[in-house]
Design a protein around this motif. Structure first.
Motif, PDB file in Angstrom:
ATOM      1  N   ASN A 131       0.837  -1.205   0.000  1.00  0.00           N
ATOM      2  CA  ASN A 131       0.000   0.000   0.000  1.00  0.00           C
ATOM      3  C   ASN A 131       0.867   1.249   0.000  1.00  0.00           C
ATOM      4  OD1 ASN A 131      -2.474  -1.567   0.489  1.00  0.00           O
ATOM      5  ND2 ASN A 131      -1.604  -1.881   2.532  1.00  0.00           N
ATOM      6  N   VAL A 132       0.536   2.193  -0.858  1.00  0.00           N
ATOM      7  CA  VAL A 132       1.255   3.468  -0.909  1.00  0.00           C
ATOM      8  C   VAL A 132       0.241   4.596  -0.799  1.00  0.00           C
ATOM      9  CG1 VAL A 132       2.819   4.956  -2.221  1.00  0.00           C
ATOM     10  CG2 VAL A 132       3.051   2.467  -2.392  1.00  0.00           C
ATOM     11  N   VAL A 133       0.512   5.527   0.111  1.00  0.00           N
ATOM     12  CA  VAL A 133      -0.316   6.731   0.226  1.00  0.00           C
ATOM     13  C   VAL A 133       0.573   7.934  -0.061  1.00  0.00           C
ATOM     14  CG1 VAL A 133      -1.779   8.151   1.706  1.00  0.00           C
ATOM     15  CG2 VAL A 133      -1.818   5.663   1.948  1.00  0.00           C
ATOM     16  N   VAL A 134       0.127   8.810  -0.954  1.00  0.00           N
ATOM     17  CA  VAL A 134       0.882  10.022  -1.292  1.00  0.00           C
ATOM     18  C   VAL A 134       0.125  11.223  -0.742  1.00  0.00           C
ATOM     19  CG1 VAL A 134       1.658  11.496  -3.194  1.00  0.00           C
ATOM     20  CG2 VAL A 134       1.962   9.017  -3.329  1.00  0.00           C
ATOM     21  N   LEU A 135       0.830  12.049   0.041  1.00  0.00           N
ATOM     22  CA  LEU A 135       0.249  13.267   0.599  1.00  0.00           C
ATOM     23  C   LEU A 135       0.553  14.431  -0.340  1.00  0.00           C
ATOM     24  CD1 LEU A 135       1.252  12.884   4.368  1.00  0.00           C
ATOM     25  CD2 LEU A 135      -0.746  11.965   3.171  1.00  0.00           C
ATOM     26  N   ALA A 136      -0.488  15.114  -0.816  1.00  0.00           N
ATOM     27  CA  ALA A 136      -0.325  16.185  -1.801  1.00  0.00           C
ATOM     28  C   ALA A 136      -0.967  17.472  -1.298  1.00  0.00           C
ATOM     29  CB  ALA A 136      -0.939  15.779  -3.131  1.00  0.00           C
ATOM     30  N   ASP A 137      -0.516  18.578  -1.872  1.00  0.00           N
ATOM     31  CA  ASP A 137      -1.075  19.884  -1.537  1.00  0.00           C
ATOM     32  C   ASP A 137      -0.734  20.843  -2.672  1.00  0.00           C
ATOM     33  OD1 ASP A 137      -2.311  21.945  -0.171  1.00  0.00           O
ATOM     34  OD2 ASP A 137      -1.199  21.640   1.698  1.00  0.00           O
ATOM     35  N   ASN A 138      -1.295  22.065  -2.615  1.00  0.00           N
ATOM     36  CA  ASN A 138      -1.060  22.984  -3.731  1.00  0.00           C
ATOM     37  C   ASN A 138       0.320  23.640  -3.688  1.00  0.00           C
ATOM     38  OD1 ASN A 138      -2.489  24.729  -1.548  1.00  0.00           O
ATOM     39  ND2 ASN A 138      -1.576  26.237  -2.913  1.00  0.00           N
ATOM     40  N   TYR A 139       1.130  23.338  -2.688  1.00  0.00           N
ATOM     41  CA  TYR A 139       2.523  23.793  -2.693  1.00  0.00           C
ATOM     42  C   TYR A 139       3.408  22.826  -3.482  1.00  0.00           C
ATOM     43  CZ  TYR A 139       0.765  26.670   1.138  1.00  0.00           C
ATOM     44  OH  TYR A 139       0.024  27.543   1.903  1.00  0.00           O
ATOM     45  N   CYS A 140       2.822  21.768  -3.998  1.00  0.00           N
ATOM     46  CA  CYS A 140       3.545  20.767  -4.796  1.00  0.00           C
ATOM     47  C   CYS A 140       3.295  21.069  -6.271  1.00  0.00           C
ATOM     48  CB  CYS A 140       3.021  19.373  -4.432  1.00  0.00           C
ATOM     49  SG  CYS A 140       3.559  18.057  -5.530  1.00  0.00           S
ATOM     50  N   GLY A 141       4.374  21.358  -7.029  1.00  0.00           N
ATOM     51  CA  GLY A 141       4.166  21.749  -8.421  1.00  0.00           C
ATOM     52  C   GLY A 141       5.250  21.281  -9.353  1.00  0.00           C
ATOM     53  N   SER A 142       5.052  21.568 -10.638  1.00  0.00           N
ATOM     54  CA  SER A 142       6.019  21.264 -11.688  1.00  0.00           C
ATOM     55  C   SER A 142       6.260  19.750 -11.752  1.00  0.00           C
ATOM     56  CB  SER A 142       7.309  22.056 -11.445  1.00  0.00           C
ATOM     57  OG  SER A 142       8.143  22.022 -12.574  1.00  0.00           O
ATOM     58  N   ALA A 143       7.490  19.294 -11.504  1.00  0.00           N
ATOM     59  CA  ALA A 143       7.745  17.852 -11.500  1.00  0.00           C
ATOM     60  C   ALA A 143       6.945  17.169 -10.389  1.00  0.00           C
ATOM     61  CB  ALA A 143       9.231  17.567 -11.324  1.00  0.00           C
ATOM     62  N   GLY A 144       6.580  17.934  -9.349  1.00  0.00           N
ATOM     63  CA  GLY A 144       5.712  17.396  -8.303  1.00  0.00           C
ATOM     64  C   GLY A 144       4.327  17.077  -8.847  1.00  0.00           C
ATOM     65  N   ASP A 145       3.799  17.939  -9.722  1.00  0.00           N
ATOM     66  CA  ASP A 145       2.529  17.653 -10.404  1.00  0.00           C
ATOM     67  C   ASP A 145       2.616  16.328 -11.164  1.00  0.00           C
ATOM     68  OD1 ASP A 145       0.888  20.038  -9.921  1.00  0.00           O
ATOM     69  OD2 ASP A 145       2.295  21.110 -11.192  1.00  0.00           O
ATOM     70  N   ILE A 146       3.706  16.166 -11.911  1.00  0.00           N
ATOM     71  CA  ILE A 146       3.884  14.958 -12.739  1.00  0.00           C
ATOM     72  C   ILE A 146       3.973  13.725 -11.856  1.00  0.00           C
ATOM     73  CG2 ILE A 146       5.424  13.805 -14.375  1.00  0.00           C
ATOM     74  CD1 ILE A 146       6.194  16.594 -15.420  1.00  0.00           C
ATOM     75  N   PHE A 147       4.690  13.836 -10.731  1.00  0.00           N
ATOM     76  CA  PHE A 147       4.825  12.707  -9.800  1.00  0.00           C
ATOM     77  C   PHE A 147       3.457  12.267  -9.289  1.00  0.00           C
ATOM     78  CE2 PHE A 147       5.345  11.053  -5.463  1.00  0.00           C
ATOM     79  CZ  PHE A 147       6.191   9.978  -5.713  1.00  0.00           C
ATOM     80  N   VAL A 148       2.631  13.225  -8.855  1.00  0.00           N
ATOM     81  CA  VAL A 148       1.313  12.890  -8.317  1.00  0.00           C
ATOM     82  C   VAL A 148       0.419  12.324  -9.422  1.00  0.00           C
ATOM     83  CG1 VAL A 148      -0.765  13.813  -7.207  1.00  0.00           C
ATOM     84  CG2 VAL A 148       1.499  14.556  -6.439  1.00  0.00           C
ATOM     85  N   PHE A 149       0.513  12.874 -10.636  1.00  0.00           N
ATOM     86  CA  PHE A 149      -0.243  12.325 -11.767  1.00  0.00           C
ATOM     87  C   PHE A 149       0.134  10.861 -12.002  1.00  0.00           C
ATOM     88  CE2 PHE A 149      -0.305  11.197 -16.273  1.00  0.00           C
ATOM     89  CZ  PHE A 149      -1.647  11.382 -16.571  1.00  0.00           C
ATOM     90  N   LEU A 150       1.453  10.579 -11.978  1.00  0.00           N
ATOM     91  CA  LEU A 150       1.932   9.208 -12.181  1.00  0.00           C
ATOM     92  C   LEU A 150       1.400   8.290 -11.083  1.00  0.00           C
ATOM     93  CD1 LEU A 150       3.912   7.409 -13.876  1.00  0.00           C
ATOM     94  CD2 LEU A 150       5.629   7.928 -12.143  1.00  0.00           C
ATOM     95  N   CYS A 151       1.438   8.759  -9.836  1.00  0.00           N
ATOM     96  CA  CYS A 151       0.963   7.952  -8.711  1.00  0.00           C
ATOM     97  C   CYS A 151      -0.511   7.594  -8.866  1.00  0.00           C
ATOM     98  CB  CYS A 151       1.177   8.705  -7.396  1.00  0.00           C
ATOM     99  SG  CYS A 151       2.911   8.842  -6.910  1.00  0.00           S
ATOM    100  N   LYS A 152      -1.296   8.508  -9.426  1.00  0.00           N
ATOM    101  CA  LYS A 152      -2.727   8.252  -9.584  1.00  0.00           C
ATOM    102  C   LYS A 152      -3.013   7.172 -10.626  1.00  0.00           C
ATOM    103  CE  LYS A 152      -6.064  10.934  -9.193  1.00  0.00           C
ATOM    104  NZ  LYS A 152      -7.138  11.928  -9.350  1.00  0.00           N
ATOM    105  N   GLN A 153      -2.005   6.813 -11.429  1.00  0.00           N
ATOM    106  CA  GLN A 153      -2.188   5.758 -12.431  1.00  0.00           C
ATOM    107  C   GLN A 153      -2.034   4.366 -11.823  1.00  0.00           C
ATOM    108  OE1 GLN A 153      -3.172   7.272 -15.337  1.00  0.00           O
ATOM    109  NE2 GLN A 153      -2.758   9.040 -14.021  1.00  0.00           N
ATOM    110  N   SER A 154      -1.604   4.299 -10.554  1.00  0.00           N
ATOM    111  CA  SER A 154      -1.336   3.001  -9.939  1.00  0.00           C
ATOM    112  C   SER A 154      -2.485   2.555  -9.045  1.00  0.00           C
ATOM    113  CB  SER A 154      -0.059   3.072  -9.102  1.00  0.00           C
ATOM    114  OG  SER A 154       0.097   1.871  -8.356  1.00  0.00           O
ATOM    115  N   PRO A 155      -2.910   1.296  -9.177  1.00  0.00           N
ATOM    116  CA  PRO A 155      -3.998   0.789  -8.319  1.00  0.00           C
ATOM    117  C   PRO A 155      -3.590   0.624  -6.867  1.00  0.00           C
ATOM    118  CG  PRO A 155      -3.120  -0.965  -9.703  1.00  0.00           C
ATOM    119  CD  PRO A 155      -2.478   0.305 -10.175  1.00  0.00           C
ATOM    120  N   LYS A 156      -2.288   0.615  -6.578  1.00  0.00           N
ATOM    121  CA  LYS A 156      -1.914   0.439  -5.171  1.00  0.00           C
ATOM    122  C   LYS A 156      -1.566   1.755  -4.477  1.00  0.00           C
ATOM    123  CE  LYS A 156       3.054  -0.868  -5.217  1.00  0.00           C
ATOM    124  NZ  LYS A 156       3.978  -1.945  -4.842  1.00  0.00           N
ATOM    125  N   VAL A 157      -1.763   2.889  -5.168  1.00  0.00           N
ATOM    126  CA  VAL A 157      -1.489   4.194  -4.576  1.00  0.00           C
ATOM    127  C   VAL A 157      -2.798   4.947  -4.345  1.00  0.00           C
ATOM    128  CG1 VAL A 157      -0.373   6.439  -4.854  1.00  0.00           C
ATOM    129  CG2 VAL A 157       0.778   4.377  -5.667  1.00  0.00           C
TER     130      VAL A 157
END
Length: 384
Positions: A281-307
């Protein structure tokens, strides 16, 4: 102003920054270079309803976390929201950035946590240096907590993965905190990707980030120069090869052409990641202070069924990205985008920017003294 000797580098920078606001692009910066001193008010706030709550302090010790600003120069907060819509660029209170607005005012009316009200004359301090945070700590016997404050360089992340290799192979749960991630390069988290996806080959749809790159002569010259500087510092052969390919296949090959659709050439729409079984199980904590490559990282994480992504939408600054840097002497630099997302013309889920979390937790003043996001992440893991 210049003829009167009143135009300082800081003031000139503020004038240009104000001009750039009309582009409505949060990925566009005009900065003083490292050799120039920058100043701020020494604290940071977040709006909730009609108050600006002090969330962090650097040099301003007269505030305490949890104190709230009621007005600036006797103008109530809600009037300030209306007055400074250009600077705030947001429709939701929790996403507003008040740093540049507060710097325009002299006196703050402040209420403390006991209800006492006072007036404070605002001061400017030399801006505190950024302190990167790339850490891993064990929360319990089955859970790791990783904090990544930027993706500027792959080395800190790779070092963490190497140092905690045994933990990663044994821990069932991983929490990754990118709430304050300043971005950088998506290459920096390459070696973290396998832990985000289930075991086996996972096909990732990247069409959301289909883009055109503007390969003008000037953009090419500046980008090639930046890439060559980066190559001189980089030791990792895999990353060197990726950078060289970016330089040769994009900027040298298409120099002077103008807008180029790289998605067809590089078959970007589908990307494969070979995942691993642990963590489960992976949980990613995000907020609007996360941007640029951080946006891409969170987008990638949302593609995974275990995140599961938990918190608030990211900053969402990649409509225009792949920043180029133009410098003037040893004083100023302009950072501007060289690429543009295709979806600006074809499809747009809604007007609000940012990558949305799977579990949305609105920001409230309660977040100041308690890590509600982390508590909710632990509850989610226990349920699973």
């Amino acid at each position: 102003m210049e003829s009167k000797g009143e135009l300082t580098p800081t003031l000139f920078s503020e004038i240009v920054q104000d001009y750039l606001l009309d582009f409505n692009d949060p990925h566009l910066f005009f900065n003083l270079r490292d050799s120039q001193k920058e100043y701020d008010n020494g604290f940071r706030v977040r709006r909730y309803e009609d108050k600006l709550y002090v969330t962090t302090r650097t040099n301003e010790n007269r505030f305490k976390q949890g104190d709230a600003i009621l007005s600036l120069d006797e103008i109530p907060v809600l009037e300030l929201v209306e007055k400074h819509q250009r600077e705030l660029m947001e429709t939701k209170a929790e996403r507003e950035d008040w740093r540049k607005v507060i710097s325009k005012y002299n006196v703050a009316e402040v209420i403390d946590t006991n209800g006492n009200i006072r007036s404070l004359e605002l001061k400017k301090y030399e801006k505190a240096a950024y302190k990167p945070q790339h850490t891993i700590e064990r929360i319990d016997t089955n859970t790791l907590h990783m904090t990544l404050s930027d993706f500027w360089d792959h080395a800190p992340i790779d070092n963490l993965l190497e140092k905690h290799q045994e933990d990663f192979s044994n821990m069932s749960n991983l929490i990754i905190d990118v709430r304050l991630n300043l971005g950088g390069s998506d290459h920096s988290f390459n070696n973290l990707q396998e832990f985000l996806f289930p075991i086996g080959v996972n096909k990732i749809d990247l069409s959301f980030y289909n883009m055109k790159v503007n390969c003008t002569n000037t953009n090419a010259d500046l980008m090639i120069h930046s890439i060559e500087e980066e190559l001189q510092k980089m030791e990792d052969s895999e990353y060197r090869e990726e950078l060289k390919q970016w330089k040769e296949e994009t900027w040298e090959k298409h120099r002077g052409v103008g807008f180029v659709n790289l998605n067809k050439e590089n078959a970007m729409e589908e990307y494969e990641i070979t995942g691993v079984d642990i963590p489960k199980n992976v949980v990613v904590l995000a907020d609007n202070y996360c941007g640029s490559a951080g946006d891409i990282f969170v987008f990638l994480c949302k593609q995974s069924p275990k995140v599961t992504v938990l918190g608030r939408p990211t900053k969402g600054v990649n409509d225009y990205s792949n920043l180029s840097v133009k410098q003037w002497e040893d004083q100023f630099e302009l950072m501007y985008a060289t690429s543009r997302l295709d979806q600006l013309d074809t499809r747009r889920p809604d007007a609000e920017q940012g990558i949305k979390p799977d579990v949305y937790i609105p920001w409230t003043p309660e977040h100041i003294n308690k890590d509600i996001d982390l508590e909710e992440a632990m509850k989610l893991i226990q349920e699973k």
